[in-house]
Design a protein around this motif. Structure first.
Motif, PDB file in Angstrom:
ATOM      1  N   GLN A 395       0.695  -1.288   0.103  1.00  0.00           N
ATOM      2  CA  GLN A 395      -0.039  -0.368  -0.127  1.00  0.00           C
ATOM      3  C   GLN A 395       0.546   1.145  -0.047  1.00  0.00           C
ATOM      4  O   GLN A 395       1.450   1.359   1.030  1.00  0.00           O
ATOM      5  N   GLY A 396       0.943   2.184  -0.979  1.00  0.00           N
ATOM      6  CA  GLY A 396       1.468   2.979  -1.897  1.00  0.00           C
ATOM      7  C   GLY A 396       3.067   2.946  -0.752  1.00  0.00           C
ATOM      8  O   GLY A 396       3.717   2.313  -1.456  1.00  0.00           O
ATOM      9  N   ASN A 397       3.827   3.321  -0.138  1.00  0.00           N
ATOM     10  CA  ASN A 397       5.437   2.985   0.427  1.00  0.00           C
ATOM     11  C   ASN A 397       5.232   1.829   0.821  1.00  0.00           C
ATOM     12  O   ASN A 397       6.469   1.152   1.215  1.00  0.00           O
ATOM     13  N   GLY A 398       4.231   0.887   1.405  1.00  0.00           N
ATOM     14  CA  GLY A 398       4.442   0.332   2.564  1.00  0.00           C
ATOM     15  C   GLY A 398       3.723  -1.524   2.183  1.00  0.00           C
ATOM     16  O   GLY A 398       3.961  -1.284   0.501  1.00  0.00           O
ATOM     17  N   ALA A 399       4.766  -2.255   2.864  1.00  0.00           N
ATOM     18  CA  ALA A 399       4.726  -3.650   2.277  1.00  0.00           C
ATOM     19  C   ALA A 399       5.252  -4.578   3.227  1.00  0.00           C
ATOM     20  O   ALA A 399       6.008  -4.100   4.194  1.00  0.00           O
ATOM     21  N   TRP A 400       4.134  -5.183   3.904  1.00  0.00           N
ATOM     22  CA  TRP A 400       4.327  -6.079   5.133  1.00  0.00           C
ATOM     23  C   TRP A 400       3.235  -7.821   4.582  1.00  0.00           C
ATOM     24  O   TRP A 400       2.501  -7.023   4.185  1.00  0.00           O
ATOM     25  N   PRO A 401       3.089  -8.536   5.390  1.00  0.00           N
ATOM     26  CA  PRO A 401       2.996  -9.729   5.372  1.00  0.00           C
ATOM     27  C   PRO A 401       0.917  -9.204   5.836  1.00  0.00           C
ATOM     28  O   PRO A 401       1.113  -9.137   7.198  1.00  0.00           O
ATOM     29  N   THR A 402       0.957 -10.529   5.157  1.00  0.00           N
ATOM     30  CA  THR A 402      -0.654 -11.282   5.293  1.00  0.00           C
ATOM     31  C   THR A 402      -0.821 -11.784   5.957  1.00  0.00           C
ATOM     32  O   THR A 402      -1.639 -12.332   7.240  1.00  0.00           O
ATOM     33  N   ARG A 403       0.174 -13.159   5.876  1.00  0.00           N
ATOM     34  CA  ARG A 403       0.675 -14.188   6.555  1.00  0.00           C
ATOM     35  C   ARG A 403       1.874 -13.945   6.114  1.00  0.00           C
ATOM     36  O   ARG A 403       3.018 -14.447   5.803  1.00  0.00           O
ATOM     37  N   LEU A 404       1.998 -15.238   7.791  1.00  0.00           N
ATOM     38  CA  LEU A 404       3.289 -15.654   7.967  1.00  0.00           C
ATOM     39  C   LEU A 404       3.510 -16.720   9.155  1.00  0.00           C
ATOM     40  O   LEU A 404       3.577 -16.905  10.506  1.00  0.00           O
ATOM     41  N   GLU A 405       3.719 -17.939   8.338  1.00  0.00           N
ATOM     42  CA  GLU A 405       3.658 -18.844   8.523  1.00  0.00           C
ATOM     43  C   GLU A 405       5.129 -19.543   9.005  1.00  0.00           C
ATOM     44  O   GLU A 405       5.889 -19.700   7.989  1.00  0.00           O
ATOM     45  N   VAL A 406       5.229 -19.436  10.417  1.00  0.00           N
ATOM     46  CA  VAL A 406       6.726 -19.702  10.795  1.00  0.00           C
ATOM     47  C   VAL A 406       6.761 -21.030  12.761  1.00  0.00           C
ATOM     48  O   VAL A 406       5.516 -21.360  12.747  1.00  0.00           O
TER      49      VAL A 406
END
Ligand code: HEM
Length: 411
Positions: A395-406
């Protein structure tokens, strides 16, 4: 290309704008035209820092030129011609001071302490459920419920109502009539809740200090207390910040730790005292590196002015790109590297000046608790192999995980 690498490339290119090959300034402002809207885009850290406190720029949507307001009444009409009320972020002058002062008084250090304790309990509860699981999906099972629980506690909203309130916030993608309908539903929900709080009826929610809506309803700013509509607007603003921006930031920060193997290993090996001191140290650097905002913060020229020799007319839109500023190599050595002990770290993640983020203390606390508890309890943290284990939102300048299986191996 790897998602994070893509994001870095964009940010670093922007961060470097405004600097010649010798590091000297070449001007950090340029014209942009996007979807019929034009304005000025500023990237350099030093320039943005000055502009954030420059009275010749204003956040008030009423200062937007008539052309901008006509082209984009949804975005630039707040408090102006659109009939929509301006939110706190879109106001300046006495109207802003009045709202901000009242809200600022309600988010006290005591409130933060209570929220920290609530959040620590919730983090421990969630993590206890992961023992012997082997792997977990961190965003939906840890990061988001933790942020939602804290935000509901802050607002004094019953936790059972959170899904109804946050559906559109989490999707983040409702548009047109659907969006309007949902916003009207939110407004109706908060109006009913504020009426209950005003009547002083026990709703079994909030612990006095942290019941923000009750405290706002009870507060008096001189002879001009906040109206129910204003309280509902504030509630919506904080709901979005707490249940959308905060989990996005936390998920992005967890990813930064995972991506930096050396740091992840070092933090995971830290002594298990709560709160983990190393995590507290690294929080500002995570804030600098993790961008979850819109394109940039919005300002309008309140009068004709020059920015780096460029003439900007009264009413023009000026976008200040905080994420690019936080990757400006003239201010941050190796901006793409996460340096846990970076000092000084004059990042602008929370803005600066009269609109400095009112949630900054809460965000720092939340990150410290969320990451500290995770690293305290988990002996090994690695994304699991396989397609779909990690998904992203841009989104715009941003990027982030919406799913993070660890992997989750309890210490
Ligand atoms: C999670 C990451 C967050 C980031 C990176 C962030 C960043 C920002 C920034 C940059 C601004 C300034 C906007 C401007 O100058 O126009 C701002 C304003 C604000 N933030 Fe945050 N924010 C976050 C979360 C929160 C949270 C959790 C809350 C409250 C629960 C909050 C409450 C506010 C408020 C009320 C303002 C408006 C202040 C004013 O206009 O006077 N924020 N935030």
């Amino acid at each position: 290309m790897h998602e994070l690498a893509w994001f870095d490339e964009v940010l670093l290119a922007k961060g470097q704008e405004g600097h010649g090959p010798d590091g000297g300034a070449t001007g950090s402002v340029r014209r942009f035209i996007q979807q019929d809207v034009s304005g000025w885009y500023v990237t350099g850290h030093r320039r943005i820092r000055l502009l954030l406190t420059d009275p010749r720029l204003t956040s008030a949507r009423t200062a937007a030129s008539a052309d901008l307001r006509a082209r984009c009444p949804e975005m630039f009409g707040g408090g102006g011609t659109s009939g929509r009320r301006a939110s706190l972020i879109e106001l300046d002058g006495p109207a802003h001071t009045r709202l901000r002062t009242t809200l600022g008084r309600a988010i006290t250090p005591r409130v933060l302490l209570r929220l920290r304790a609530r959040s620590q309990d919730e983090a421990d509860r969630l993590l206890s459920g992961f023992a012997k699981r082997g792997s977990v999906e961190l965003v939906s099972e840890y990061v988001r419920p933790l942020a939602v629980a804290t935000t509901m506690e802050l607002l004094g909203v019953p936790l059972k109502d959170h899904e109804r309130l946050t559906t559109h916030v989490l999707d983040g993608a409702l548009t047109g009539p659907e969006r309007e309908a949902h916003l009207a539903e939110l407004q109706g929900y908060f109006a009913a809740l504020v009426a209950v709080k005003r009547a002083g009826e026990g709703d079994g929610v909030g612990h006095g200090d942290t019941d923000l809506l009750r405290n706002l309803a009870a507060s008096r700013t001189g002879d001009d207390p906040l109206t129910d509509d204003e309280i509902c607007d504030v509630a919506q603003l904080l709901l979005i910040a707490g249940t959308y921006t905060l989990p996005a930031l936390t998920a992005g920060a967890v990813w930064q730790l995972l991506a930096d193997e050396e740091l992840g290993a070092r933090l995971a090996a830290a002594p298990t005292t709560a709160p983990c001191p190393d995590v507290a140290t690294v929080v500002d650097e995570l804030l600098r590196r993790t961008s979850v905002g819109e394109d940039a913060v919005v300002r309008f020229a309140a009068e004709d002015l020059e920015i780096d020799g460029v003439a900007v007319a009264a009413g023009d839109l000026v976008l200040l790109d905080l994420a690019a500023a936080d990757h400006d190599p003239a201010v941050f050595d190796e901006p793409a590297r996460l340096c846990p002990r970076r000092a000084p770290n004059p990042h602008l993640a929370f803005g600066q000046g009269l609109h400095y983020c009112l949630g900054a203390g809460l965000v720092r606390t939340q990150l410290t608790v969320a990451l500290g508890a995770l690293l305290d309890r988990c002996g090994s943290l690695r994304p699991v192999a396989g397609d779909g284990a990690v998904t992203w939102r841009h989104q715009g300048n941003g990027a982030w995980p919406t799913r993070l299986e660890v992997t989750f191996v309890e210490r």
